[in-house]
Motif scaffolding. Sequence first.
Motif, PDB file in Angstrom:
ATOM      1  N   PHE A   1       0.847  -1.182   0.000  1.00  0.00           N
ATOM      2  CA  PHE A   1       0.000   0.000   0.000  1.00  0.00           C
ATOM      3  C   PHE A   1       0.884   1.232   0.000  1.00  0.00           C
ATOM      4  CE2 PHE A   1      -3.701   2.458   0.672  1.00  0.00           C
ATOM      5  CZ  PHE A   1      -3.355   3.471   1.543  1.00  0.00           C
ATOM      6  N   VAL A   2       0.627   2.152  -0.905  1.00  0.00           N
ATOM      7  CA  VAL A   2       1.382   3.400  -0.974  1.00  0.00           C
ATOM      8  C   VAL A   2       0.398   4.547  -0.822  1.00  0.00           C
ATOM      9  CG1 VAL A   2       2.881   4.850  -2.383  1.00  0.00           C
ATOM     10  CG2 VAL A   2       3.083   2.363  -2.522  1.00  0.00           C
ATOM     11  N   ALA A   3       0.563   5.325   0.239  1.00  0.00           N
ATOM     12  CA  ALA A   3      -0.323   6.461   0.484  1.00  0.00           C
ATOM     13  C   ALA A   3       0.236   7.712  -0.188  1.00  0.00           C
ATOM     14  CB  ALA A   3      -0.464   6.696   1.981  1.00  0.00           C
ATOM     15  N   ILE A   4      -0.624   8.462  -0.843  1.00  0.00           N
ATOM     16  CA  ILE A   4      -0.169   9.710  -1.471  1.00  0.00           C
ATOM     17  C   ILE A   4      -0.855  10.927  -0.871  1.00  0.00           C
ATOM     18  CG2 ILE A   4       0.458   8.533  -3.610  1.00  0.00           C
ATOM     19  CD1 ILE A   4      -2.043   9.804  -4.888  1.00  0.00           C
ATOM     20  N   THR A   5      -1.758  10.706   0.057  1.00  0.00           N
ATOM     21  CA  THR A   5      -2.395  11.799   0.791  1.00  0.00           C
ATOM     22  C   THR A   5      -2.355  11.445   2.272  1.00  0.00           C
ATOM     23  OG1 THR A   5      -4.600  10.834   0.620  1.00  0.00           O
ATOM     24  CG2 THR A   5      -3.963  12.382  -1.115  1.00  0.00           C
ATOM     25  N   HIS A   6      -2.833  12.330   3.113  1.00  0.00           N
ATOM     26  CA  HIS A   6      -2.841  12.057   4.550  1.00  0.00           C
ATOM     27  C   HIS A   6      -3.767  10.889   4.864  1.00  0.00           C
ATOM     28  CE1 HIS A   6      -6.712  14.114   4.853  1.00  0.00           C
ATOM     29  NE2 HIS A   6      -6.187  15.048   4.075  1.00  0.00           N
ATOM     30  N   GLU A   7      -3.623  10.327   6.057  1.00  0.00           N
ATOM     31  CA  GLU A   7      -4.340   9.096   6.412  1.00  0.00           C
ATOM     32  C   GLU A   7      -5.847   9.194   6.293  1.00  0.00           C
ATOM     33  OE1 GLU A   7      -3.100   7.228  10.027  1.00  0.00           O
ATOM     34  OE2 GLU A   7      -0.997   7.618   9.590  1.00  0.00           O
ATOM     35  N   SER A   8      -6.419  10.353   6.569  1.00  0.00           N
ATOM     36  CA  SER A   8      -7.873  10.475   6.508  1.00  0.00           C
ATOM     37  C   SER A   8      -8.365  10.904   5.121  1.00  0.00           C
ATOM     38  CB  SER A   8      -8.364  11.467   7.569  1.00  0.00           C
ATOM     39  OG  SER A   8      -7.840  12.755   7.303  1.00  0.00           O
ATOM     40  N   GLY A   9      -7.435  11.024   4.160  1.00  0.00           N
ATOM     41  CA  GLY A   9      -7.813  11.443   2.811  1.00  0.00           C
ATOM     42  C   GLY A   9      -8.534  10.354   2.048  1.00  0.00           C
ATOM     43  N   SER A  10      -9.276  10.758   1.039  1.00  0.00           N
ATOM     44  CA  SER A  10     -10.014   9.821   0.204  1.00  0.00           C
ATOM     45  C   SER A  10      -9.463   9.896  -1.215  1.00  0.00           C
ATOM     46  CB  SER A  10     -11.501  10.186   0.202  1.00  0.00           C
ATOM     47  OG  SER A  10     -12.192   9.417  -0.757  1.00  0.00           O
TER      48      SER A  10
END
Length: 77
Positions: free
Chosen positions: A2-11
């Motif tokens: 999993f690679v996040a590109i926005t903050h944790e609560s982002g959609s």
Amino acid sequence: MFVAITHESGSDHTPEFAEAAASAWVREVLLAAAEALTCTTVDILRSADLRDEAWARFRGDAAPSERGAAGTRIRSP
């Protein structure tokens, strides 16, 4: 992986996500993630023991080894 590109609560259905997805930083992150997956593939192809362990874990026949866990989250600087 999993690679996040926005903050944790982002959609992923927001203008913020669309802007982040088009950024140079995300391109660098995704290239690094692709390189990591490629290196993992090479390791598995070169090592019969690692390949056997991967198949056993995939089938649920074995517990995780001491090598570590997948799912590393890459965050923005």
